[in-house]
Design a protein around this motif. Structure first.
Motif, PDB file in Angstrom:
ATOM      1  N   ASN A   1       0.804  -1.079   0.061  1.00 52.08           N
ATOM      2  CA  ASN A   1       0.097   0.050  -0.138  1.00 52.08           C
ATOM      3  C   ASN A   1       1.091   1.266  -0.126  1.00 52.08           C
ATOM      4  O   ASN A   1       0.736   2.219   0.819  1.00 52.08           O
ATOM      5  N   VAL A   2       1.797   1.220  -0.902  1.00 50.07           N
ATOM      6  CA  VAL A   2       2.763   2.342  -1.087  1.00 50.07           C
ATOM      7  C   VAL A   2       3.031   2.546  -2.633  1.00 50.07           C
ATOM      8  O   VAL A   2       3.686   1.569  -3.458  1.00 50.07           O
ATOM      9  N   THR A   3       2.761   3.860  -2.928  1.00 51.85           N
ATOM     10  CA  THR A   3       3.170   4.169  -4.296  1.00 51.85           C
ATOM     11  C   THR A   3       4.366   5.151  -4.187  1.00 51.85           C
ATOM     12  O   THR A   3       4.374   5.890  -3.377  1.00 51.85           O
TER      13      THR A   3
ATOM     14  N   SER B   1      -3.687   7.653  -4.075  1.00 44.49           N
ATOM     15  CA  SER B   1      -4.273   7.731  -2.652  1.00 44.49           C
ATOM     16  C   SER B   1      -3.398   6.690  -1.894  1.00 44.49           C
ATOM     17  O   SER B   1      -2.601   5.868  -2.361  1.00 44.49           O
ATOM     18  N   GLY B   2      -3.482   6.583  -0.767  1.00 37.69           N
ATOM     19  CA  GLY B   2      -2.909   5.744   0.215  1.00 37.69           C
ATOM     20  C   GLY B   2      -1.380   6.356   0.722  1.00 37.69           C
ATOM     21  O   GLY B   2      -1.167   7.647   0.417  1.00 37.69           O
ATOM     22  N   LYS B   3      -0.465   5.525   0.857  1.00 31.06           N
ATOM     23  CA  LYS B   3       0.965   5.956   1.324  1.00 31.06           C
ATOM     24  C   LYS B   3       1.802   6.387   0.035  1.00 31.06           C
ATOM     25  O   LYS B   3       1.627   5.595  -0.985  1.00 31.06           O
ATOM     26  N   VAL B   4       2.235   7.513  -0.012  1.00 30.25           N
ATOM     27  CA  VAL B   4       3.009   7.851  -1.201  1.00 30.25           C
ATOM     28  C   VAL B   4       4.620   8.363  -1.004  1.00 30.25           C
ATOM     29  O   VAL B   4       4.596   9.142  -0.008  1.00 30.25           O
ATOM     30  N   LEU B   5       5.565   7.715  -1.584  1.00 32.80           N
ATOM     31  CA  LEU B   5       6.719   8.232  -1.491  1.00 32.80           C
ATOM     32  C   LEU B   5       7.000   9.132  -2.606  1.00 32.80           C
ATOM     33  O   LEU B   5       6.845   8.706  -3.753  1.00 32.80           O
TER      34      LEU B   5
ATOM     35  N   THR C   1       6.875  20.489   0.037  1.00 32.25           N
ATOM     36  CA  THR C   1       6.428  21.791   0.930  1.00 32.25           C
ATOM     37  C   THR C   1       4.895  22.060   0.650  1.00 32.25           C
ATOM     38  O   THR C   1       4.527  22.604   1.661  1.00 32.25           O
ATOM     39  N   GLU C   2       4.370  21.632  -0.489  1.00 28.31           N
ATOM     40  CA  GLU C   2       2.998  21.973  -0.584  1.00 28.31           C
ATOM     41  C   GLU C   2       2.146  20.633  -0.004  1.00 28.31           C
ATOM     42  O   GLU C   2       0.982  20.808   0.327  1.00 28.31           O
ATOM     43  N   ILE C   3       2.199  19.401  -0.498  1.00 26.42           N
ATOM     44  CA  ILE C   3       1.488  18.167  -0.156  1.00 26.42           C
ATOM     45  C   ILE C   3       2.763  17.272   0.272  1.00 26.42           C
ATOM     46  O   ILE C   3       3.313  16.713  -0.427  1.00 26.42           O
ATOM     47  N   PRO C   4       2.654  17.116   1.600  1.00 30.89           N
ATOM     48  CA  PRO C   4       3.790  16.506   2.320  1.00 30.89           C
ATOM     49  C   PRO C   4       3.558  14.815   1.920  1.00 30.89           C
ATOM     50  O   PRO C   4       2.450  14.423   1.961  1.00 30.89           O
ATOM     51  N   PRO C   5       4.457  14.245   1.604  1.00 32.91           N
ATOM     52  CA  PRO C   5       4.688  12.920   1.177  1.00 32.91           C
ATOM     53  C   PRO C   5       4.883  12.042   2.705  1.00 32.91           C
ATOM     54  O   PRO C   5       5.129  12.625   3.615  1.00 32.91           O
ATOM     55  N   ASP C   6       4.715  10.688   2.397  1.00 30.54           N
ATOM     56  CA  ASP C   6       5.083   9.778   3.810  1.00 30.54           C
ATOM     57  C   ASP C   6       6.528   9.674   3.732  1.00 30.54           C
ATOM     58  O   ASP C   6       7.035   9.409   5.003  1.00 30.54           O
ATOM     59  N   GLY C   7       7.211   9.851   2.674  1.00 30.10           N
ATOM     60  CA  GLY C   7       8.762   9.934   2.630  1.00 30.10           C
ATOM     61  C   GLY C   7       9.423  10.430   1.499  1.00 30.10           C
ATOM     62  O   GLY C   7       8.529  10.442   0.451  1.00 30.10           O
TER      63      GLY C   7
ATOM     64  N   LEU D   1      13.366   3.335   3.777  1.00 31.47           N
ATOM     65  CA  LEU D   1      12.480   4.705   3.731  1.00 31.47           C
ATOM     66  C   LEU D   1      11.029   4.375   3.855  1.00 31.47           C
ATOM     67  O   LEU D   1      10.416   4.680   4.823  1.00 31.47           O
ATOM     68  N   ALA D   2      10.645   3.286   3.028  1.00 27.92           N
ATOM     69  CA  ALA D   2       9.154   2.754   3.065  1.00 27.92           C
ATOM     70  C   ALA D   2       8.998   2.264   4.585  1.00 27.92           C
ATOM     71  O   ALA D   2       7.825   2.184   4.984  1.00 27.92           O
ATOM     72  N   GLN D   3       9.980   1.382   5.192  1.00 24.80           N
ATOM     73  CA  GLN D   3       9.886   0.836   6.430  1.00 24.80           C
ATOM     74  C   GLN D   3       9.768   1.708   7.367  1.00 24.80           C
ATOM     75  O   GLN D   3       8.962   1.444   8.560  1.00 24.80           O
TER      76      GLN D   3
END
Length: 256
Positions: free
Chosen positions: A68-70, A130-134, A150-156, A252-254
């Motif tokens: 569940n990571v894109t 959608s979901g978690k995004v790197l 800076t505008e749309i924070p990612p998960d990593g 990073l995903a971990q």
């Protein structure tokens, strides 16, 4: 003597003027040719289109994954998404979904690239996920990814071969020119990265001749993870889909 000096000055002014007008042709080196169908390059991938805030319809490739990571891949200043297909395939083998986007003017997309234009392109691409995004940014794309963060924070955020700002990178490439005075597109990566509050990994080659390793290290804020790929130059395959690079994405995903 005075006439000769004035003539030389006129030539210099003319050259600087031409550099001001045509500088984006030195910064952006797109492969603008249409790309083949996604599935013929990346089995299982599909075409994606989206529209930017200024009305451009852009094409991209989406490769599904089991996590569940894109990973949203933002390329460098040259080529198009075909050239990042090996990266997408390597990430997919680790279970990631991947969106390989192309900027305006790249890969058959309409428009001409600029700093603000690329920012609109990435925001439109991000809106499809959608979901978690790197975010994965390569070279110039590292600055594009940082601005998006800076505008749309990612998960990593993973930056491959980043620089402090485009002027510093340009000064390395063109040491005889007043690059900082001439630049229209600034890409202030280090300044913007200092405001990002998400796990950050920076990957760079120890023998990079285009973005010096010291410039990549200087971009890193406190707390960022640094991964040096030994003996790797900027365009070496190991910095496209090599094991150390892919492992850095996995780690990073971990964290997220």
């Amino acid at each position: 003597m005075i006439k000769a000096a004035l003539a030389l000055l006129a030539v210099v002014v003319l050259l600087l003027g031409l550099l001001w007008v045509f500088q984006r042709r030195l910064i952006y080196l797109p492969d603008a040719s249409p790309v083949p169908p996604a599935a013929t390059v990346l089995p299982g991938a599909r075409e994606v289109t989206y529209t930017t805030a200024d009305g451009l319809e852009l094409g991209a490739w989406y490769l599904p994954g089991t996590r569940n990571v894109t990973v949203l891949v933002m390329g460098g200043n040259a080529g198009n998404r075909v050239h990042r297909a090996p990266l997408a395939a390597a990430l997919a083998r680790e279970g990631f979904a991947v969106l390989l986007m192309d900027y305006r003017g790249y890969g058959g997309n309409a428009g001409s690239p600029t700093e603000d234009g690329l920012a609109l392109d990435t925001k439109a691409a991000r809106a499809t996920l959608s979901g978690k995004v790197l975010y994965y940014g390569e070279s110039l794309g590292a600055a594009v990814a940082t601005r998006l963060a800076t505008e749309i924070p990612p998960d990593g955020l993973l930056l491959r071969s980043p620089f402090t700002d485009l002027a510093d990178a340009g000064q390395h490439a063109y040491p005889f020119l007043p690059v900082r005075l001439l630049l229209r597109d600034r890409f202030p990566l280090k300044e913007q990265l200092a405001t990002v509050r998400t796990p950050i990994t920076i990957v760079y080659g120890s023998r990079d001749t285009i973005i010096p390793p010291a410039l990549s290290r200087a971009a890193a804020p406190p707390g960022a993870t640094l991964v040096e790929v030994r003996d790797a130059d900027h365009n070496d395959r190991t910095l496209l889909d090599g094991p150390e690079l892919i492992a850095a994405v996995v780690k990073l995903a971990q964290r997220v």
